[in-house]
Design an enzyme around this catalytic site. Structure first.
Site, mmCIF file in Angstrom:
data_model
loop_
_atom_site.group_PDB
_atom_site.id
_atom_site.type_symbol
_atom_site.label_atom_id
_atom_site.label_comp_id
_atom_site.label_asym_id
_atom_site.label_seq_id
_atom_site.Cartn_x
_atom_site.Cartn_y
_atom_site.Cartn_z
ATOM 1 N N ASP A 77 37.137 42.260 51.144
ATOM 2 C CA ASP A 77 38.208 42.677 50.248
ATOM 3 C C ASP A 77 39.415 41.816 50.607
ATOM 4 O OD1 ASP A 77 40.365 43.847 48.972
ATOM 5 O OD2 ASP A 77 39.767 45.896 49.443
ATOM 6 N N SER A 165 46.004 30.362 36.892
ATOM 7 C CA SER A 165 45.757 30.709 35.489
ATOM 8 C C SER A 165 46.839 30.006 34.685
ATOM 9 C CB SER A 165 45.889 32.228 35.287
ATOM 10 O OG SER A 165 45.922 32.563 33.911
ATOM 11 N N TYR A 179 49.995 40.667 36.002
ATOM 12 C CA TYR A 179 49.113 39.494 36.154
ATOM 13 C C TYR A 179 49.919 38.196 36.089
ATOM 14 C CZ TYR A 179 45.138 36.367 35.308
ATOM 15 O OH TYR A 179 44.210 35.355 35.399
ATOM 16 N N LYS A 183 50.383 35.519 39.098
ATOM 17 C CA LYS A 183 49.859 34.146 38.999
ATOM 18 C C LYS A 183 50.982 33.112 39.159
ATOM 19 C CE LYS A 183 45.431 34.897 38.655
ATOM 20 N NZ LYS A 183 44.462 34.361 39.629
HETATM 21 N N1 LIG Z 1 38.064 34.184 33.165
HETATM 22 C C1 LIG Z 1 39.248 33.780 32.737
HETATM 23 O O1 LIG Z 1 39.513 33.701 31.532
HETATM 24 C C2 LIG Z 1 40.302 33.381 33.731
HETATM 25 C C3 LIG Z 1 41.400 32.644 33.263
HETATM 26 C C4 LIG Z 1 42.390 32.277 34.162
HETATM 27 C C5 LIG Z 1 42.281 32.628 35.498
HETATM 28 N N2 LIG Z 1 41.204 33.357 35.913
HETATM 29 C C6 LIG Z 1 41.149 33.728 37.342
HETATM 30 O O2 LIG Z 1 39.897 33.356 37.865
HETATM 31 C C7 LIG Z 1 39.525 34.257 38.908
HETATM 32 C C8 LIG Z 1 38.126 34.790 38.635
HETATM 33 O O3 LIG Z 1 38.121 35.464 37.387
HETATM 34 P P1 LIG Z 1 36.763 35.887 36.650
HETATM 35 O O4 LIG Z 1 37.062 35.855 35.188
HETATM 36 O O5 LIG Z 1 35.633 35.106 37.195
HETATM 37 O O6 LIG Z 1 36.675 37.419 37.107
HETATM 38 P P2 LIG Z 1 35.395 38.377 37.362
HETATM 39 O O7 LIG Z 1 35.957 39.772 37.328
HETATM 40 O O8 LIG Z 1 34.265 38.034 36.455
HETATM 41 O O9 LIG Z 1 34.971 38.016 38.845
HETATM 42 C C9 LIG Z 1 35.863 38.309 39.899
HETATM 43 C C10 LIG Z 1 35.101 38.560 41.173
HETATM 44 O O10 LIG Z 1 36.093 38.858 42.179
HETATM 45 C C11 LIG Z 1 35.679 40.000 42.887
HETATM 46 N N3 LIG Z 1 36.859 40.713 43.398
HETATM 47 C C12 LIG Z 1 37.753 41.451 42.701
HETATM 48 N N4 LIG Z 1 38.668 41.982 43.548
HETATM 49 C C13 LIG Z 1 38.337 41.540 44.785
HETATM 50 C C14 LIG Z 1 38.888 41.759 46.069
HETATM 51 N N5 LIG Z 1 39.945 42.568 46.266
HETATM 52 N N6 LIG Z 1 38.302 41.162 47.131
HETATM 53 C C15 LIG Z 1 37.207 40.378 46.955
HETATM 54 N N7 LIG Z 1 36.620 40.163 45.773
HETATM 55 C C16 LIG Z 1 37.195 40.744 44.699
HETATM 56 C C17 LIG Z 1 34.889 40.849 41.897
HETATM 57 O O11 LIG Z 1 34.003 41.751 42.569
HETATM 58 C C18 LIG Z 1 34.161 39.757 41.098
HETATM 59 O O12 LIG Z 1 32.924 39.437 41.689
HETATM 60 C C19 LIG Z 1 40.619 35.307 38.955
HETATM 61 O O13 LIG Z 1 41.580 34.971 39.949
HETATM 62 C C20 LIG Z 1 41.251 35.218 37.577
HETATM 63 O O14 LIG Z 1 42.584 35.654 37.549
HETATM 64 C C21 LIG Z 1 40.222 33.742 35.070
#
Ligand SMILES: NC(=O)c1ccc[n+]([C@@H]2O[C@H](COP(=O)([O-])OP(=O)(O)OC[C@H]3O[C@@H](n4cnc5c(N)ncnc54)[C@H](O)[C@@H]3O)[C@@H](O)[C@H]2O)c1
Length: 279
Positions: A77, A165, A179, A183
């Protein structure tokens, strides 16, 4: 050292991560899993840390089999400093060192500002901003020559990649105040940590994706009563001149560039990986 002049090296060597050890937080699924996959393909041994230990272990097993690297799935975590330190120690002990750390774990609950509680705000900052600080600190302690737990040659420097992001550059959709704030913090940390860690041979870079469908944001949309399948792709592309929605691998290839010696002269930047959305 990861900041040395590598101009004379062949391309295959520059992109190779063979002999390097990486930690990817939140790597059990989504963007983190895609990033872990490209790092493994480039030859890095990995520890995938995630709240979901079972899924992290399954992802690690899959990548180890596919790419012939060592890969560990671990419960982590990112808001719990002791848990992050324990996972970092495990990477050093079982993989033999640490050169790459990807702060990818993130959450993005959508709550209108007038209804947002302090608890929601604090939780988003705990994962997306404080988690980046804790991850970077624990990584740098082990990558630097003076930190505890570094490898036998006294730490070789390394690279920290923060998944930011486009919300670290501008406002986003309504409901994402925490958020967007978190970010912007992650992008600011990327700049400051680059300054502070450069003398230790550690580079710090950010990658800023635009919207990419993943398990996490599809679930978030569903929870808000939005079925993304019903939204025309033209809307999901936002302002992308590239004209298609991004994929997790579109982001993973930029993260690989940051983690490898291809980007040896870069630190402190956050690279937009957004199909031109913010252009
Ligand atoms: N998908 C998008 O459109 C997008 C766009 C911009 C930025 N992001 C960033 O990319 C990253 C990943 O996003 P995603 O879309 O793959 O999300 P997702 O929810 O599909 O995957 C996130 C993973 O992080 C894990 N997680 C969450 N909280 C946690 C914690 N406290 N400790 C450890 N693990 C934890 C979850 O269990 C999950 O496996 C994030 O930082 C998100 O803000 C995503």
């Amino acid at each position: 050292m990861s900041t040395a002049d590598v101009s004379g090296k062949p391309l295959t060597e520059l992109v190779s991560l063979r002999g390097r050890r990486a930690v990817v937080t939140g790597g059990a699924r989504g963007l983190g899993k895609a990033i872990a996959a490209r790092l493994a393909e480039a030859g890095a041994d990995l520890l995938i840390g995630d709240l979901d230990e079972e899924q992290a272990t399954a992802a690690a097993k899959e990548l180890a089999e596919r790419h012939g690297v060592r890969a560990i799935g671990a419960a982590m975590d990112v808001t719990d400093a002791a848990a992050v330190a324990a996972a970092a120690d495990r990477a050093v002990a079982e993989l033999g060192g640490l050169e790459i750390w990807v702060n990818n774990a993130g959450i993005f609950p959508a709550v209108p500002l007038l209804e947002m509680t302090e608890e929601t705000w604090d939780q988003v900052f705990a994962v997306n901003a404080r988690g980046v600080f804790i991850g970077a600190r624990e990584a740098a302690r082990r990558m630097s020559a003076t930190g505890p737990g570094n490898d036998s040659d006294g730490g070789r420097g390394g690279v920290i990649v923060n998944i930011v992001s486009t919300a670290g550059f501008r406002g986003s959709a309504p409901g994402l105040a925490a958020y967007v704030g978190s970010k912007h913090a992650a992008r600011g940390l990327t700049r400051e940590l680059a300054l502070e860690l450069a003398p230790l041979g550690i580079r710090v870079l950010g990658v800023a994706p635009s919207f990419v469908p993943t398990e996490g944001n599809l679930a978030m949309a569903a929870a808000a009563g939005v079925n993304l399948d019903e939204i025309p792709p033209t809307a999901l592309m936002l302002n992308s001149p590239i004209g298609r929605v991004g994929t997790p691998d579109d982001i993973a290839r930029v993260a690989l560039f940051c983690a490898s010696d291809l980007s040896a002269f870069m630190t402190g930047s956050t690279l937009l990986a957004d199909g031109g959305d913010t252009a």
